[in-house]
Design an enzyme around this catalytic site. Structure first.
Site, short mmCIF file in Angstrom:
data_model
loop_
_atom_site.label_atom_id
_atom_site.label_comp_id
_atom_site.label_asym_id
_atom_site.label_seq_id
_atom_site.Cartn_x
_atom_site.Cartn_y
_atom_site.Cartn_z
N LYS A 1 0.85 -1.19 0.00
CA LYS A 1 0.00 0.00 0.00
C LYS A 1 0.89 1.24 0.00
O LYS A 1 1.78 1.37 0.85
CB LYS A 1 -0.91 -0.02 1.24
CG LYS A 1 -2.16 0.79 1.04
CD LYS A 1 -3.19 0.48 2.11
CE LYS A 1 -4.35 1.45 2.02
NZ LYS A 1 -5.36 1.22 3.02
N ARG B 1 -18.90 6.38 8.07
CA ARG B 1 -19.25 7.71 7.57
C ARG B 1 -20.52 7.57 6.76
O ARG B 1 -21.61 7.56 7.30
CB ARG B 1 -18.09 8.25 6.70
CG ARG B 1 -16.91 8.71 7.51
CD ARG B 1 -15.65 8.79 6.70
NE ARG B 1 -15.22 7.46 6.30
CZ ARG B 1 -14.03 7.16 5.81
NH1 ARG B 1 -13.16 8.13 5.61
NH2 ARG B 1 -13.70 5.93 5.50
P1 ADP Z 1 -8.45 1.70 6.44
O1 ADP Z 1 -7.44 1.70 5.34
O2 ADP Z 1 -8.35 0.50 7.34
O3 ADP Z 1 -9.88 2.00 6.05
P2 ADP Z 1 -8.40 4.37 7.58
O4 ADP Z 1 -7.33 5.00 8.39
O5 ADP Z 1 -8.77 5.02 6.29
O6 ADP Z 1 -7.93 2.89 7.38
O7 ADP Z 1 -9.73 4.22 8.44
C1 ADP Z 1 -9.73 3.50 9.65
C2 ADP Z 1 -11.13 3.48 10.20
O8 ADP Z 1 -11.51 4.81 10.56
C3 ADP Z 1 -12.20 2.99 9.23
O9 ADP Z 1 -13.18 2.29 9.97
C4 ADP Z 1 -12.79 4.25 8.68
O10 ADP Z 1 -14.13 4.06 8.28
C5 ADP Z 1 -12.72 5.14 9.92
N1 ADP Z 1 -12.68 6.55 9.55
C6 ADP Z 1 -11.77 7.21 8.83
N2 ADP Z 1 -12.13 8.52 8.70
C7 ADP Z 1 -13.30 8.67 9.34
C8 ADP Z 1 -14.22 9.75 9.56
N3 ADP Z 1 -14.01 10.96 9.04
N4 ADP Z 1 -15.33 9.50 10.27
C9 ADP Z 1 -15.55 8.27 10.76
N5 ADP Z 1 -14.77 7.21 10.60
C10 ADP Z 1 -13.66 7.40 9.90
#
Ligand code: ADP
Length: 161
Positions: free
Chosen positions: A41, A91
């Site tokens: 990634k 979200r």
């Molecule tokens: P991944 O690659 O595992 O999705 P992320 O860091 O993008 O990793 O997200 C980790 C978690 O945090 C996921 O469950 C994602 O839905 C949640 N998440 C990320 N941004 C937000 C946000 N703005 N509001 C709510 N949940 C979020």
């Protein structure tokens, strides 16, 4: 003691992630933050940088959180740490399908580990690390997306690149 595990890329941590962590800490006595390490990634920040930003942004709850890295199955890691639940954030509907699949896959892998979902505050529901990085590339205002420490790191990265 209720123990949860919140896995993610956190590339970088945003106010959205922090909102989920604060909500989870009202239920869990201890929350492990699991920073995924996937060499395939392409992340903007390496593992140490992502951990450093998380630590910085969560100083106020440092006694209830512990940051780990993982390149193995999340359920395996949860079991090894004594966590009973995987915490994820929701979200919009677009998150649902992926989370639905992951939850069922994790249940097949280990029936003993369940998943719980927190809905973020409305004002963070459009926010993702990807959006934040895109805004940073175009030098947009990031103050409502991530803490100042993270915004500075994003600025440094986009100057360097
Ligand atoms: P991944 O690659 O595992 O999705 P992320 O860091 O993008 O990793 O997200 C980790 C978690 O945090 C996921 O469950 C994602 O839905 C949640 N998440 C990320 N941004 C937000 C946000 N703005 N509001 C709510 N949940 C979020």
């Amino acid at each position: 003691m209720k123990v949860g595990l919140y896995p993610g890329s956190f590339d970088p941590i945003t106010y959205g992630h922090i909102d989920i962590i604060k909500r989870a800490l009202k239920i869990f006595d201890k929350l492990y933050i699991l920073v995924s390490v996937n060499p395939r990634k392409n992340t903007m920040f390496d593992q140490d940088e992502r951990i450093d930003m998380i630590k910085h942004c969560l100083q106020s709850c440092q006694d209830k959180i512990e940051i780990h890295t993982s390149n193995t199955l999340t359920v395996k890691h949860a079991k090894a740490l004594g966590a009973t639940h995987i915490v994820r954030g929701l979200r919009a509907l677009t998150d649902f399908e992926y989370e639905f699949q992951m939850t069922h896959a994790n249940r097949v892998l280990d029936k003993g580990i369940d998943s719980v979902f927190f809905m973020t505050d409305n004002k963070y529901s459009f926010m993702s690390s990807t959006t934040v990085k895109e805004i940073a590339q175009f030098k947009g205002d990031l103050s409502t997306f991530a803490p100042p420490y993270v915004v500075d790191k994003l600025k440094q990265k986009t100057i360097d690149s």
